[in-house]
Design a protein around this motif. Structure first.
Motif, PDB file in Angstrom:
ATOM      1  N   TRP A 132       0.838  -1.190   0.000  1.00 17.27           N
ATOM      2  CA  TRP A 132       0.000   0.000   0.000  1.00 17.27           C
ATOM      3  C   TRP A 132       0.876   1.244   0.000  1.00 17.27           C
ATOM      4  CZ3 TRP A 132      -5.402  -0.569   0.251  1.00 17.27           C
ATOM      5  CH2 TRP A 132      -5.854  -1.854   0.535  1.00 17.27           C
ATOM      6  N   THR A 235      -8.498   0.772  -1.813  1.00 15.63           N
ATOM      7  CA  THR A 235      -8.064   1.972  -1.099  1.00 15.63           C
ATOM      8  C   THR A 235      -8.337   1.794   0.392  1.00 15.63           C
ATOM      9  OG1 THR A 235     -10.195   3.103  -1.385  1.00 15.63           O
ATOM     10  CG2 THR A 235      -8.517   3.479  -3.075  1.00 15.63           C
ATOM     11  N   ASN A 264      -7.571   7.350   1.287  1.00 17.34           N
ATOM     12  CA  ASN A 264      -7.289   6.874  -0.058  1.00 17.34           C
ATOM     13  C   ASN A 264      -5.858   6.411  -0.280  1.00 17.34           C
ATOM     14  OD1 ASN A 264      -9.975   7.380  -0.924  1.00 17.34           O
ATOM     15  ND2 ASN A 264      -9.473   9.536  -1.217  1.00 17.34           N
ATOM     16  N   SER A 266      -3.576   3.749  -1.478  1.00 17.18           N
ATOM     17  CA  SER A 266      -3.950   2.850  -2.562  1.00 17.18           C
ATOM     18  C   SER A 266      -3.092   1.590  -2.567  1.00 17.18           C
ATOM     19  CB  SER A 266      -3.839   3.560  -3.917  1.00 17.18           C
ATOM     20  OG  SER A 266      -2.513   4.008  -4.126  1.00 17.18           O
TER      21      SER A 266
END
Length: 269
Positions: A132, A235, A264, A266
């Protein structure tokens, strides 16, 4: 005579071609391999107890016992009646393939006629495993030896908005609801790398913590990290707390406590 025979043959041919075809018999109804409900002494549900939200289906089966000692049973998926409790928490088709679109806990049950069966508890969890990438902002700060220090951490050098953004990455592994991995914060003074551990709550939110030894200082700690993923786990949004021990230019120890928020972050493919 020949003409008469020809006319007769054509007439017979016409009569034969117009006769209706024999009806096709309907297919025989499928025969269930299961015994009548009066002969069933127990029904149990088998299969995994963990399911990834929007992931591959989990194959369930019903084990229908006609005797327990010694055991005699038939495993089946298509001739039992499946149920989910609470209704709507997941979906299961006639072949026993179980799917879930949201995190939660539920029971999968099977019945045959009026013979009620047992159930199996299943948890559906988001799939957090992977890499992430995101940015966070500091929303609150306290503990600096210099009253200006928190302002420098939270805002631009001139104190103007928007808040400063700090990039970070998470590399996570997942085993059922248990999480391990690495948090990396990219800073001008050098990256901070923290091994993290945590768990996934029943509601699907991720909770992780980290403690990084710092020699003669107290450990650098990441606490109260709580985040949730969107429905497709692409997300992630949340917040966390950091306690970062430091020393003043005069050698006096102190700790800066900061509250961070992010949205958010990602998944990196």
């Amino acid at each position: 005579m020949r003409a008469a025979l020809l006319v007769l043959a054509l007439g017979l041919s016409a009569c034969h071609s117009s006769s209706p075809a024999a009806p096709t018999p309907p297919p025989a109804p499928p025969v269930s391999p299961l015994p009548p409900s009066s002969s069933i002494v127990q029904i149990s549900v088998t299969g995994g107890a963990w399911l990834v939200v929007n992931g591959s289906p989990l194959q369930m089966a019903a084990r229908v016992y006609t005797r327990l000692n010694p055991p005699e049973f038939i495993e089946d998926t298509e001739h039992v009646t499946w149920s989910i409790d609470p209704p709507g928490a997941a979906a299961i088709d006639r072949t026993g393939r179980l799917t879930a679109a949201a995190a939660g806990a539920f029971a999968v049950g099977a019945t045959v006629g009026d013979a009620s069966g047992g159930s199996l508890q299943v948890r559906a969890v988001p799939g957090y495993a992977g890499n992430w990438s995101g940015e966070y902002v500091v929303t609150r700060c306290s503990g600096g030896f210099d009253f200006r220090e928190c302002g420098r951490i939270m805002f631009q050098s001139d104190g103007s908005s928007p808040r400063r953004r700090y990039p970070f990455t998470l590399a996570l592994s997942q085993e059922q609801d248990q999480i391990t991995g690495t948090l990396r914060e990219m800073r001008l003074s050098g990256d901070i790398v923290a091994p993290v551990t945590g768990l996934i709550r029943v509601n699907g939110s991720l909770v992780i913590e980290a403690t990084v030894p710092q020699g003669d200082h107290e450990p650098f700690r990441v606490l109260n990290w709580s985040s949730s993923a969107n429905g497709t786990a692409t997300t992630m949004s949340g917040a966390f707390t950091q306690i970062e021990p430091r020393r003043s230019p005069f050698g006096n120890p102190y700790a800066i406590r900061t509250e961070q928020g992010f949205s958010n972050a990602s998944r990196v493919q």
